[in-house]
Design a protein around this motif. Structure first.
Motif: not given
Length: 294
Positions: A16, A58, A147, A190, A227-228
């Motif tokens: 990410e 992503r 996402h 997230r 973050n995700w």
């Protein structure tokens, strides 16, 4: 199993943070401290796709947000997210979003503009808002923070002043299809400026609305800005189960986003995350004067 989860979270976090940089798959696998083959097998089994597919999806999701919310040229967006050319980016983008980037940008901007001008409410199909003070929170769909695909769901505080307040974006369904099974609920989460805690939760009730199994991640809370990443809950669905409820919980102030919920049956060798402790039913009362110590 726990080591695998830590490894997957660390790898996802690394990816990410480096989506706009070249990502060497050999180096990614090396960071897992597993063999390349073992890493790829664990990642695909946990996430449902290969690491290469995850990186591609992503990058495209971030590119889709950039198309809507920035005025950057399509070529610059393509190159930023490591596509060799605008043509290769367009081909990959159309596979996922069914439209070329330029047309997607125009259509999605018009949709969002119409929504803002008509003051559409924040109802989300299939989901409802609940909790101790739901009117102090807002849930909705976010096209900017995504996402995968075109949107994510979010839950954020509005007029929250007490850390004991909480809300949940949730839904419930009949347990029939999972009765007698052990199931795994997963999603990507997230957070931003969560001061108390956020997490995913799932509950299994019987016909009398008694709780049979429950986990709200209170022993592994998500706090602050993150973050995700990928999170899971594993519960049994006993034979007397009637309803399964699940969702995202936010306690106190902050914002939490969620995307890509999945349910799957898992083997009983995988331990549950159930937090409910059911005491042993005694034959008769004991230690009524508290004289006996453990």
């Amino acid at each position: 199993m726990y080591n695998h989860e830590i490894m997957i979270k660390n790898i996802i976090l690394y990816v990410e943070e480096n989506l706009h940089e070249p990502l060497d798959l050999e180096n990614i696998a090396a960071q897992s401290n597993f063999s390349k083959y073992h890493f790829h097998r664990i990642f695909q089994s946990t996430i449902g796709m290969t690491i290469t597919e995850y990186i591609r999806i992503r990058r495209l999701a971030n590119a889709s947000s950039a198309l809507i919310y920035t005025s950057e040229r399509i070529l610059d967006i393509a190159l930023y997210y490591q596509f060799e050319s605008q043509e290769s980016f367009t081909r990959a983008f159309k596979e996922i979003y069914k439209l070329p980037p330029g047309k997607y940008r125009r259509i999605m901007r018009d949709m969002i503009k119409i929504k803002e001008e008509t003051n559409m409410d924040t109802k989300v199909k299939g989901w409802f808002l609940s909790g101790s003070n739901p009117f102090h929170y807002e849930m909705g769909i976010d096209h900017e923070v995504v996402h995968q695909g075109k949107a994510s769901g979010y839950l954020k505080s509005k007029t929250v002043s007490d850390s004991t307040e909480f809300a949940t974006m949730m839904q419930a369904f009949k347990a029939n299809q999972f009765v007698g099974k052990r199931i795994k609920l997963s999603c990507f989460i997230r957070t931003q400026e969560v001061d108390t805690y956020a997490g995913m939760w799932m509950r299994v009730d019987d016909t009398m609305e008694d709780v049979l199994q429950f986990d709200n991640m209170s022993n592994r809370p998500i706090k602050g800005t993150t973050n995700w990443n990928h999170y899971s809950i594993i519960l049994d669905v006993p034979t007397q189960s009637a309803v399964i409820s699940f969702g995202i919980i936010l306690s106190g102030q902050g914002t939490v986003w969620a995307d890509q919920f999945t349910f799957e049956e898992v083997d009983e060798s995988i331990p549950t995350t159930n937090l409910e402790v059911h005491g042993e039913l005694l034959d008769e009362p004991v230690n009524l004067s508290f004289d006996e110590e453990i």
